[in-house]
Design an enzyme around this catalytic site. Structure first.
Site, PDB file in Angstrom:
ATOM      1  N   ARG A  92      -1.779 -21.905   5.045  1.00  0.00           N
ATOM      2  CA  ARG A  92      -3.003 -22.655   5.364  1.00  0.00           C
ATOM      3  C   ARG A  92      -2.806 -24.154   5.151  1.00  0.00           C
ATOM      4  O   ARG A  92      -3.417 -24.976   5.832  1.00  0.00           O
ATOM      5  CB  ARG A  92      -4.166 -22.142   4.515  1.00  0.00           C
ATOM      6  N   SER A 110       1.358  -5.420  -0.873  1.00  0.00           N
ATOM      7  CA  SER A 110      -0.049  -5.552  -1.244  1.00  0.00           C
ATOM      8  C   SER A 110      -0.657  -4.164  -1.389  1.00  0.00           C
ATOM      9  O   SER A 110      -0.705  -3.406  -0.420  1.00  0.00           O
ATOM     10  CB  SER A 110      -0.811  -6.353  -0.174  1.00  0.00           C
ATOM     11  N   CYS A 161      -5.840  -0.475  -8.898  1.00  0.00           N
ATOM     12  CA  CYS A 161      -6.923   0.298  -9.494  1.00  0.00           C
ATOM     13  C   CYS A 161      -7.133   1.636  -8.787  1.00  0.00           C
ATOM     14  O   CYS A 161      -7.782   2.531  -9.326  1.00  0.00           O
ATOM     15  CB  CYS A 161      -8.217  -0.509  -9.487  1.00  0.00           C
TER      16      CYS A 161
END
Length: 222
Positions: free
Chosen positions: A21, A38, A42
């Protein structure tokens, strides 16, 4: 500018996305020694427990999608094994051999590994750590292959409690061993006691103020 990022999970992938970016023209290479860049940590206990039923639901981004979206050269199963800071190169090991990759800027985000304390017997094949997707696969496969009926969880943090919940869902009798006087150390004592009462109601055995001193493969008692 050519940037090499060592590590491709949360830190490395976030750095790559942010850098893109800031600079649309930079050449960005991300090296990750594992298969995944990625994933939802959890969610790992819930995959083991069967609430998450498909492996693809654990991954947030595939290397291919991430690379296309941010124009990043994502190289999985590529381990950085040495850095030559003077010549600005990284030695990379893959299944096909090693090579040197040059850089202008280098970002280190290698992540971490679970700590295995120097406890007698800790290298037993029935002792697992849970941090990555392959860890979850190994635990799930072991439970199914061996029809596990009992489990001991060392540590009463969030992942430990989530594992207890999901192992119970599989019909496994669970004991949590916690070195402090209550589980979920980020909670105050009174709040943690509410959770402990519920766990005991669900027949989870809690051994508080206890530290594991050794693992004995032949003696399964506590």
């Amino acid at each position: 500018m050519k940037v090499v990022i060592i590590g491709g999970v949360a830190g490395g992938a976030s750095a790559a996305a942010r850098l893109r970016r800031l600079d649309e023209r930079a050449e960005i290479i991300m090296l990750e020694r594992g298969e995944y860049i990625s994933y939802a940590n959890c969610g790992l206990p819930y995959y083991i427990g069967g609430e998450i039923t498909e492996k693809r639901q654990l991954t947030l981004q595939t290397p291919e999608r991430f690379g296309q979206r941010f124009n990043v050269d994502v190289r999985v199963q590529s381990e950085a094994v040495a850095i030559d800071a003077q010549n600005k190169t990284v030695k990379v090991r893959t299944k096909d051999g090693t090579y040197a990759e040059s850089y202008d800027k280098l970002i280190l985000s290698p992540g971490a590994e679970p700590i295995l304390p120097p406890i007698e017997g800790i290298r037993d094949e029935r002792i697992f750590t849970l941090r990555t997707i392959p860890d979850a696969y190994r635990i799930e496969e072991f439970i199914k292959a061996n029809r596990a009926k009992t489990a001991v969880i060392v540590g009463g943090g969030f992942i430990g409690v989530e594992m207890a919940e999901n192992l119970m869902r599989l019909g496994v009798a669970v004991t949590i061993v916690e070195v402090t006087n209550h589980i979920l150390g980020t909670l105050d004592y009174d709040s943690a006691c509410e959770v402990q009462s519920y766990l005991r109601y669900k027949n989870v055995r809690l051994l508080l103020n206890r530290a594991v001193e050794a693992f004995n493969a032949k003696d399964e008692s506590l």
